[in-house]
Scaffold this active site. Sequence first.
Site, PDB file in Angstrom:
ATOM      1  N   ASP A 103       0.928  -1.380  -0.232  1.00 55.86           N
ATOM      2  CA  ASP A 103      -0.132   0.028  -0.298  1.00 55.86           C
ATOM      3  C   ASP A 103       0.895   0.855  -0.172  1.00 55.86           C
ATOM      4  O   ASP A 103       2.123   1.144   0.498  1.00 55.86           O
ATOM      5  CB  ASP A 103      -1.178  -0.395   1.357  1.00 55.86           C
ATOM      6  CG  ASP A 103      -1.965  -0.956   1.225  1.00 55.86           C
ATOM      7  OD1 ASP A 103      -2.267  -1.352   0.396  1.00 55.86           O
ATOM      8  OD2 ASP A 103      -2.187  -1.297   2.855  1.00 55.86           O
TER       9      ASP A 103
HETATM   10  N1  URA Z   1      -1.645  -5.691   4.254  1.00 56.54           N
HETATM   11  C1  URA Z   1      -1.542  -4.462   3.618  1.00 56.54           C
HETATM   12  O1  URA Z   1      -2.762  -4.101   4.637  1.00 56.54           O
HETATM   13  N2  URA Z   1      -1.133  -3.449   3.606  1.00 56.54           N
HETATM   14  C2  URA Z   1       0.227  -3.924   2.487  1.00 56.54           C
HETATM   15  O2  URA Z   1       0.924  -2.739   2.562  1.00 56.54           O
HETATM   16  C3  URA Z   1       0.437  -4.478   2.575  1.00 56.54           C
HETATM   17  C4  URA Z   1       0.002  -6.153   3.398  1.00 56.54           C
END
Ligand code: URA
Length: 248
Positions: A103
């Site tokens: 993310d």
């Molecule tokens: N879980 C999440 O919430 N975000 C990520 O980037 C990876 C795993």
Amino acid sequence: MRLEKYISDSGVASRRAVKRAIRDGHVTVNGTMITIPGHPIDAESDDIEYRGDKVEPITEYIYLMLNKPPGYLTTRNDERGRPTVMDLLTDLPKSIYPVGRLDLDTEGLLLFTNDGDFAYRMMHPSHEIDKTYLVWVSGVLSNRALERLRNGVAITGGKTAPAKIEELKVTGTPKLTENRKTGNTAGVAKYRVVIHEGKKRQVRLMFKAVGHKVIRLKRVRVGTIRLGNLPQGKYRFLTPAEVTLLRS
Ligand code: URA
């Protein structure tokens, strides 16, 4: 050879992305649009174009890891011109792309390659590759909440598979992604979480499901590969031994 394998082997995109592009009409074989993945091709004689560019077989495979800082999108290019992880990979062939996704605000270990077969195997859910995250959350989880995460919780995208989770000591002053302004670290707890799925925003949604907000999230391990002390924003090539171990 199957059309999508030939194209992803050339390093332009992962096999999943290529399949999507084929279905969306972005691939031609000898000038004819092909929209069905699996179309057989002759790698020696067929002329294949992906998004208007001729597909050339790759000459050298690249495997590397980046310590992604928060605030960078995991994408090859952003139409809105926001910072992407590709901005951090200078002087490298255009054919490399991220293996999976973190993310915008997640930091840590992100692999890149131009080896479509490798990327496909790494991302395929059947391989259940463990990913380890350090998670800073507001509030300490109850035993009941921990138990729920260990057993699997319902999030958007379905029930999560059992996760490993342990509480860690909060040492130093964590650079909290969503708390930077106040620097307020009171009431922050830290966990190590191991999951093998890759549902969208999975870790954040898992903690939300048990009533806790994730304020910093860092991936530190994928399969056998550890982030180690690679500085934030920097990358390094994987060693041949690391690639071999990951493949197995
Ligand atoms: N879980 C999440 O919430 N975000 C990520 O980037 C990876 C795993």
